[in-house]
Design an enzyme around this catalytic site. Structure first.
Site, mmCIF file in Angstrom:
data_model
loop_
_atom_site.group_PDB
_atom_site.id
_atom_site.type_symbol
_atom_site.label_atom_id
_atom_site.label_comp_id
_atom_site.label_asym_id
_atom_site.label_seq_id
_atom_site.Cartn_x
_atom_site.Cartn_y
_atom_site.Cartn_z
ATOM 1 N N HIS A 67 0.805 -1.218 0.000
ATOM 2 C CA HIS A 67 0.000 0.000 0.000
ATOM 3 C C HIS A 67 0.838 1.268 0.000
ATOM 4 C CE1 HIS A 67 -4.428 1.134 1.064
ATOM 5 N NE2 HIS A 67 -3.968 1.826 0.049
ATOM 6 N N ASP A 69 -10.073 -0.316 3.679
ATOM 7 C CA ASP A 69 -8.896 -0.939 4.288
ATOM 8 C C ASP A 69 -9.205 -1.344 5.733
ATOM 9 O OD1 ASP A 69 -6.239 -1.565 5.093
ATOM 10 O OD2 ASP A 69 -5.412 0.092 3.939
ATOM 11 N N HIS A 82 -6.897 -1.144 7.862
ATOM 12 C CA HIS A 82 -5.960 -0.287 8.600
ATOM 13 C C HIS A 82 -6.145 1.173 8.201
ATOM 14 C CE1 HIS A 82 -4.181 -4.329 8.031
ATOM 15 N NE2 HIS A 82 -3.867 -4.200 9.314
ATOM 16 N N ASP A 123 -3.457 3.326 7.950
ATOM 17 C CA ASP A 123 -2.267 3.745 7.198
ATOM 18 C C ASP A 123 -1.938 5.214 7.464
ATOM 19 O OD1 ASP A 123 -2.099 1.183 6.244
ATOM 20 O OD2 ASP A 123 -2.998 1.608 4.302
ATOM 21 N N HIS A 175 4.358 0.998 4.220
ATOM 22 C CA HIS A 175 3.002 0.676 3.755
ATOM 23 C C HIS A 175 1.949 0.997 4.816
ATOM 24 C CE1 HIS A 175 2.247 -3.765 5.264
ATOM 25 N NE2 HIS A 175 2.837 -3.046 6.175
ATOM 26 N N ASP A 179 -7.477 -1.749 -0.429
ATOM 27 C CA ASP A 179 -6.568 -2.771 0.076
ATOM 28 C C ASP A 179 -7.395 -4.047 0.252
ATOM 29 O OD1 ASP A 179 -5.000 -4.435 1.768
ATOM 30 O OD2 ASP A 179 -3.976 -2.685 2.606
ATOM 31 N N ASP A 193 -7.011 -6.405 2.105
ATOM 32 C CA ASP A 193 -7.202 -6.827 3.493
ATOM 33 C C ASP A 193 -8.392 -6.131 4.148
ATOM 34 O OD1 ASP A 193 -6.405 -4.374 4.747
ATOM 35 O OD2 ASP A 193 -4.344 -5.025 4.959
ATOM 36 N N GLU A 250 -2.024 -4.852 -2.242
ATOM 37 C CA GLU A 250 -1.708 -5.855 -1.210
ATOM 38 C C GLU A 250 -2.141 -7.279 -1.572
ATOM 39 O OE1 GLU A 250 0.247 -5.506 1.333
ATOM 40 O OE2 GLU A 250 0.324 -3.353 1.785
#
Length: 300
Positions: free
Chosen positions: A100, A123, A125, A127, A140, A227, A229, A272
């Site tokens: 990412h 996402d 997360h 980030d 990332h 992303d 994830d 990712e």
């Protein structure tokens, strides 16, 4: 009518983190049939190949403790230049990752074409780490912070300007793993976040309705940074930092379909995908399916 053109850019970079394999993400997505799937949805489509990354030696910047700082900045500069060229040509840039950290380059290339660029960050997360808050030094985990102007100047100044976006023009969807420094920053900057709690409680349709309404009037373009994830690892196992309890496959298709109906998205990246951690290229195939929904694929 305007001609609908799409340009695919591969960014096979794994320098923003430590797990090998995500550099093969663009190849996995191509193998899953991205070109063939999207071709019927556009008047013209081109695959521009990959930004050259090579096999540089891993390094840690002694002063900032950031992993591969110079290399991440150098390669993201190349990506920013390519994305800028694509937009100037009148084409929609679709970037395939890669970890990412590539969003630093994508947004540097995109944001110069908009006065008020919005960003949907799909996402698990945030980030939003910096060198001061990051537990790992992995870049990332920093691209959104960098893009709002926080972080090392080698990263924030890519493209010759900073910040790329304003915090009030960002919507994070699917968050369920935030570091303490990220939580503080989200509150300080007033970043809009829909955690899994909101998605579970409100439903994805309501989350997307609110997101679209929030961004529509205050932005002149919206970038989607997705992303894989963000989805639950039971459906997308081929990611480097999986977090249980994520967004479902169907919820994600609905989100993409609603973005397409709103005609909101002006650039996108899917990141990712790590085929080494995947099961029979399942994650890459889901990424391609979501792209189909984002660009107007219909069942009937």
């Amino acid at each position: 009518m305007m001609t609908r053109k799409l340009s695919i850019i591969g960014m096979p970079m794994d320098l923003g983190q430590m797990r090998r394999g995500v550099d093969m993400g663009p190849s996995a997505i191509r193998y899953a049939g991205v070109y063939e799937r999207l071709k019927p949805l556009f008047d013209a489509i081109e695959d521009l190949g990959d930004i050259p990354i090579g096999r540089p030696e891993v390094s840690v910047d002694e002063e900032s403790n950031l992993r591969n700082l110079d290399l991440v900045a150098e390669k993201n500069t190349l990506l920013a230049e390519k994305v800028d060229e694509v937009i100037q040509s009148g084409s929609f840039p679709l970037v395939l990752g890669g970890d990412h950290s590539i969003a630093i380059g994508t947004l540097a290339g995109v944001a110069k074409h908009y006065k008020n660029l919005g960003v949907i960050w799909y996402d698990a997360h945030g980030d939003l780490n910096t060198s001061e808050t990051s537990p790992s030094g992995n870049i990332h985990g920093m691209p959104l912070a960098v893009s709002v102007g926080l972080g090392h100047e080698l990263l924030t100044d890519i493209g010759g300007y900073s910040p790329k976006i304003r915090p009030e023009h960002v919507v994070i969807i699917g968050a369920r793993s935030l570091d303490e420094g990220e939580r503080i920053l989200i509150k300080e900057k007033g970043i809009k976040v829909y955690t899994m709690h909101e998605i579970d409680r409100m439903g994805m349709a309501k989350v997307m309705e609110e997101t679209i309404a929030y961004l529509k009037d205050k932005t002149d373009g919206v970038h989607l940074s997705l992303d894989l994830d963000g989805l639950d690892p039971s459906e997308c196992p081929g990611v480097g930092t999986p977090v249980m309890g994520g967004i479902s496959y169907r919820e994600s298709h609905l989100a993409m379909e609603m973005l397409e109906e709103a005609k909101l998205i002006t650039s996108a990246e899917f990141v990712e995908v790590n085929p080494i951690l995947d099961e029979k290229n399942k994650t890459a195939s889901i990424a391609v399916g979501l792209m189909g929904s984002l660009f107007g694929e219909k069942l009937l």
